[in-house]
Design a protein around this motif. Sequence first.
Motif, PDB file in Angstrom:
ATOM      1  N   GLU A 198       0.813  -1.220   0.000  1.00 48.89           N
ATOM      2  CA  GLU A 198       0.000   0.000   0.000  1.00 48.89           C
ATOM      3  C   GLU A 198       0.846   1.268   0.000  1.00 48.89           C
ATOM      4  N   ASP A 199       1.956   1.263   0.708  1.00 52.17           N
ATOM      5  CA  ASP A 199       2.786   2.463   0.816  1.00 52.17           C
ATOM      6  C   ASP A 199       4.071   2.364  -0.006  1.00 52.17           C
ATOM      7  N   GLU A 200       4.113   1.425  -0.953  1.00 54.76           N
ATOM      8  CA  GLU A 200       5.346   1.198  -1.720  1.00 54.76           C
ATOM      9  C   GLU A 200       5.434   2.128  -2.913  1.00 54.76           C
ATOM     10  N   ALA A 201       6.577   2.773  -3.080  1.00 52.25           N
ATOM     11  CA  ALA A 201       6.802   3.632  -4.239  1.00 52.25           C
ATOM     12  C   ALA A 201       6.981   2.787  -5.485  1.00 52.25           C
ATOM     13  N   GLN A 202       6.549   3.317  -6.630  1.00 48.06           N
ATOM     14  CA  GLN A 202       6.658   2.528  -7.854  1.00 48.06           C
ATOM     15  C   GLN A 202       8.068   2.522  -8.437  1.00 48.06           C
ATOM     16  N   ASP A 203       9.005   3.217  -7.786  1.00 46.97           N
ATOM     17  CA  ASP A 203      10.415   3.108  -8.175  1.00 46.97           C
ATOM     18  C   ASP A 203      11.224   2.376  -7.116  1.00 46.97           C
ATOM     19  N   SER A 204      10.544   1.566  -6.277  1.00 51.09           N
ATOM     20  CA  SER A 204      11.246   0.775  -5.272  1.00 51.09           C
ATOM     21  C   SER A 204      12.120  -0.271  -5.943  1.00 51.09           C
ATOM     22  N   GLU A 205      13.060  -0.806  -5.207  1.00 56.87           N
ATOM     23  CA  GLU A 205      13.919  -1.851  -5.757  1.00 56.87           C
ATOM     24  C   GLU A 205      13.097  -3.079  -6.119  1.00 56.87           C
ATOM     25  N   HIS A 206      12.105  -3.404  -5.291  1.00 58.27           N
ATOM     26  CA  HIS A 206      11.214  -4.533  -5.613  1.00 58.27           C
ATOM     27  C   HIS A 206      10.478  -4.288  -6.920  1.00 58.27           C
ATOM     28  N   ALA A 207       9.910  -3.097  -7.093  1.00 55.09           N
ATOM     29  CA  ALA A 207       9.198  -2.792  -8.335  1.00 55.09           C
ATOM     30  C   ALA A 207      10.137  -2.882  -9.541  1.00 55.09           C
ATOM     31  N   ASP A 266      21.354  -2.588 -20.029  1.00 55.89           N
ATOM     32  CA  ASP A 266      21.969  -1.275 -19.792  1.00 55.89           C
ATOM     33  C   ASP A 266      21.048  -0.132 -20.224  1.00 55.89           C
ATOM     34  N   ALA A 267      20.412  -0.281 -21.389  1.00 55.99           N
ATOM     35  CA  ALA A 267      19.524   0.774 -21.873  1.00 55.99           C
ATOM     36  C   ALA A 267      18.299   0.916 -20.972  1.00 55.99           C
ATOM     37  N   ASP A 268      17.757  -0.209 -20.534  1.00 52.98           N
ATOM     38  CA  ASP A 268      16.588  -0.178 -19.662  1.00 52.98           C
ATOM     39  C   ASP A 268      16.900   0.533 -18.346  1.00 52.98           C
ATOM     40  N   ARG A 269      18.058   0.200 -17.759  1.00 54.54           N
ATOM     41  CA  ARG A 269      18.432   0.829 -16.496  1.00 54.54           C
ATOM     42  C   ARG A 269      18.627   2.333 -16.673  1.00 54.54           C
ATOM     43  N   ALA A 270      19.204   2.718 -17.804  1.00 53.64           N
ATOM     44  CA  ALA A 270      19.402   4.144 -18.064  1.00 53.64           C
ATOM     45  C   ALA A 270      18.056   4.864 -18.153  1.00 53.64           C
ATOM     46  N   ALA A 271      17.098   4.243 -18.827  1.00 57.24           N
ATOM     47  CA  ALA A 271      15.769   4.849 -18.952  1.00 57.24           C
ATOM     48  C   ALA A 271      15.062   4.919 -17.607  1.00 57.24           C
ATOM     49  N   TRP A 272      15.158   3.857 -16.820  1.00 51.55           N
ATOM     50  CA  TRP A 272      14.534   3.834 -15.488  1.00 51.55           C
ATOM     51  C   TRP A 272      15.074   4.980 -14.628  1.00 51.55           C
ATOM     52  N   ASP A 273      16.385   5.114 -14.602  1.00 51.92           N
ATOM     53  CA  ASP A 273      17.014   6.143 -13.774  1.00 51.92           C
ATOM     54  C   ASP A 273      16.728   7.549 -14.289  1.00 51.92           C
ATOM     55  N   GLY A 275      13.903   8.627 -15.278  1.00 48.58           N
ATOM     56  CA  GLY A 275      12.505   8.980 -15.063  1.00 48.58           C
ATOM     57  C   GLY A 275      11.508   8.057 -15.726  1.00 48.58           C
ATOM     58  N   GLY A 276      11.997   7.047 -16.430  1.00 47.94           N
ATOM     59  CA  GLY A 276      11.081   6.128 -17.092  1.00 47.94           C
ATOM     60  C   GLY A 276      10.194   5.351 -16.139  1.00 47.94           C
ATOM     61  N   HIS A 277      10.645   5.211 -14.879  1.00 44.73           N
ATOM     62  CA  HIS A 277       9.853   4.461 -13.909  1.00 44.73           C
ATOM     63  C   HIS A 277       8.472   5.070 -13.689  1.00 44.73           C
ATOM     64  N   THR A 278       8.296   6.338 -14.064  1.00 42.36           N
ATOM     65  CA  THR A 278       6.989   6.972 -13.892  1.00 42.36           C
ATOM     66  C   THR A 278       5.921   6.320 -14.772  1.00 42.36           C
ATOM     67  N   MET A 279       6.340   5.544 -15.769  1.00 43.26           N
ATOM     68  CA  MET A 279       5.390   4.854 -16.656  1.00 43.26           C
ATOM     69  C   MET A 279       5.019   3.467 -16.151  1.00 43.26           C
ATOM     70  N   LEU A 280       5.529   3.058 -15.000  1.00 46.86           N
ATOM     71  CA  LEU A 280       5.371   1.666 -14.569  1.00 46.86           C
ATOM     72  C   LEU A 280       3.914   1.227 -14.534  1.00 46.86           C
ATOM     73  N   ARG A 281       3.036   2.016 -13.931  1.00 47.08           N
ATOM     74  CA  ARG A 281       1.637   1.616 -13.829  1.00 47.08           C
ATOM     75  C   ARG A 281       0.952   1.591 -15.196  1.00 47.08           C
ATOM     76  N   ASP A 282       1.370   2.446 -16.101  1.00 45.25           N
ATOM     77  CA  ASP A 282       0.764   2.470 -17.433  1.00 45.25           C
ATOM     78  C   ASP A 282       1.262   1.320 -18.307  1.00 45.25           C
ATOM     79  N   ALA A 283       2.545   0.976 -18.161  1.00 41.38           N
ATOM     80  CA  ALA A 283       3.156  -0.020 -19.045  1.00 41.38           C
ATOM     81  C   ALA A 283       2.971  -1.451 -18.558  1.00 41.38           C
ATOM     82  N   THR A 284       2.625  -1.630 -17.278  1.00 36.79           N
ATOM     83  CA  THR A 284       2.468  -2.969 -16.709  1.00 36.79           C
ATOM     84  C   THR A 284       1.232  -2.996 -15.820  1.00 36.79           C
ATOM     85  N   ILE A 285       0.864  -4.195 -15.398  1.00 38.74           N
ATOM     86  CA  ILE A 285      -0.208  -4.318 -14.405  1.00 38.74           C
ATOM     87  C   ILE A 285       0.451  -4.303 -13.028  1.00 38.74           C
TER      88      ILE A 285
END
Length: 330
Positions: A198-207, A266-273, A275-285
Motif C-alpha cells: 500500500e505504501d510502496e513507491a513505484q520506483d522501489s527496488e522490488h518494483a 543497460d539501456a533499460d536501467r538508463a531509462a529507469w534512472d 525517469g522512465g519508472h513513472t510509466m510503470l503503472r501504465d506499461a504494466t499491471i
Amino acid sequence: MDVSVAFPTALSSPDDIALAEELGYARAWVYDTPQQSPDVWMTLALAAERTERIGLGPGVLVPTLRHPMTNAAATATLAALAPGRVAVAFGTGFTGRRAMGYRAIPWSFMDAYIRTYRALLRGEVVEWEGAQMQMLHPDGHAPARPVEVPVLVGALGPKGDAVARELGDGLYVTLAQPEFMPAYSWVPYLAWGTVLDEDEAQDSEHAKVAAGPGWALAYHGAYEFGGPDAVRELAGGDAWMDTVEKAPDGRRHLAVHVGHCVELNDADRAAWDAGGHTMLRDATISGTRNEVRDRLDELAGKGVTEIVFQPCGPDTRRELERFHDAATSR
C-alpha cells in the motif's frame, strides 16, 4: 477470467510450472526464444512429468524456427505426456526473430504454416516446400491421428485477425489490446507487473526487479515498431536510445533484446534512472492489490478471458502468490 502464468523459458521453468499448479494457476505458457532460452518443447515435456492438472503450451511458437513436421511431432509428444492439457499458440516473432536480427514473418507464411501443421496432426498428406509428407508415427511413437489440440494465434492487426478467425481456436495477445478481442471466446492476454504494498513507491527496488523487465517492453516495442523517434517520445527514452546507439548498427538488436523479459539491460536501467519508472503503472499491471484487481476487471470488459502473468525477479513464489491472490479476490 482464468488466471494463468507465463515463463521466459529457463532451466527452472519445469519446477516453476509445478509451483504455479500448486498455487492454482490454470495454464502455463513458455516462450519459444532459442537465442536466450532452453528448448521450449523439452521444457514442456519436463513440466508435464512434474504436474497433473495445469494446462501446458508454447506461447508463442515462431514458425520459421522449425519445420511444421517438427512442431507437429513435438505437439503430439506433449499431448501424449499431458492428455487434455495442451494448447499451442503461434506468433510472427517479436523476441523469437527480432532478437536475432530478423523481421516478423508475413501473415501469408503464417497462414500456410498453420494449415500444414493442423493437417499433419489430422493425419493428412500435405505438401511443404514442394514435397509430399505425412505423420507416419507407428503405435508407441505418437498418439493416433487425429491429434486434437487447440491452436491460438497471436495477432494485433487485421491480417492476423483474419488468420486467427479462420484457423485458430482463440486469440493470443500482448503489448496491445486490439478492438477485435470480443469476437473471440478464448483470449489469453500476456502481461507483466507486480503487486505493490500500500505504501510502496513505484520506483522501489522490488518494483524495479519484479516489474521492470515487463516495463522495459514499452521501449523494446516502441523501437521495433516505431523506431528511435518513437522511443525518444517516452519518459527516459533519450537515455534508452543513447545507450542503444552506442552499439554498431548491425548489432543494435542485441543491445535492445539482451535480458528481454528477464532483467533490465543497460539501456533499460538508463531509462529507469532517467525517469522512465513513472510509466510503470501504465506499461504494466502494477499497483496495489485493489489497483491490480481493477486493471484485470478492465481487461475482462475488453474481451480478455485469460490473464497470463509473467513473474520476474528473484522471488517467483512471492510474485505468483500475490498476483494470484489479487486476481482471484473479490
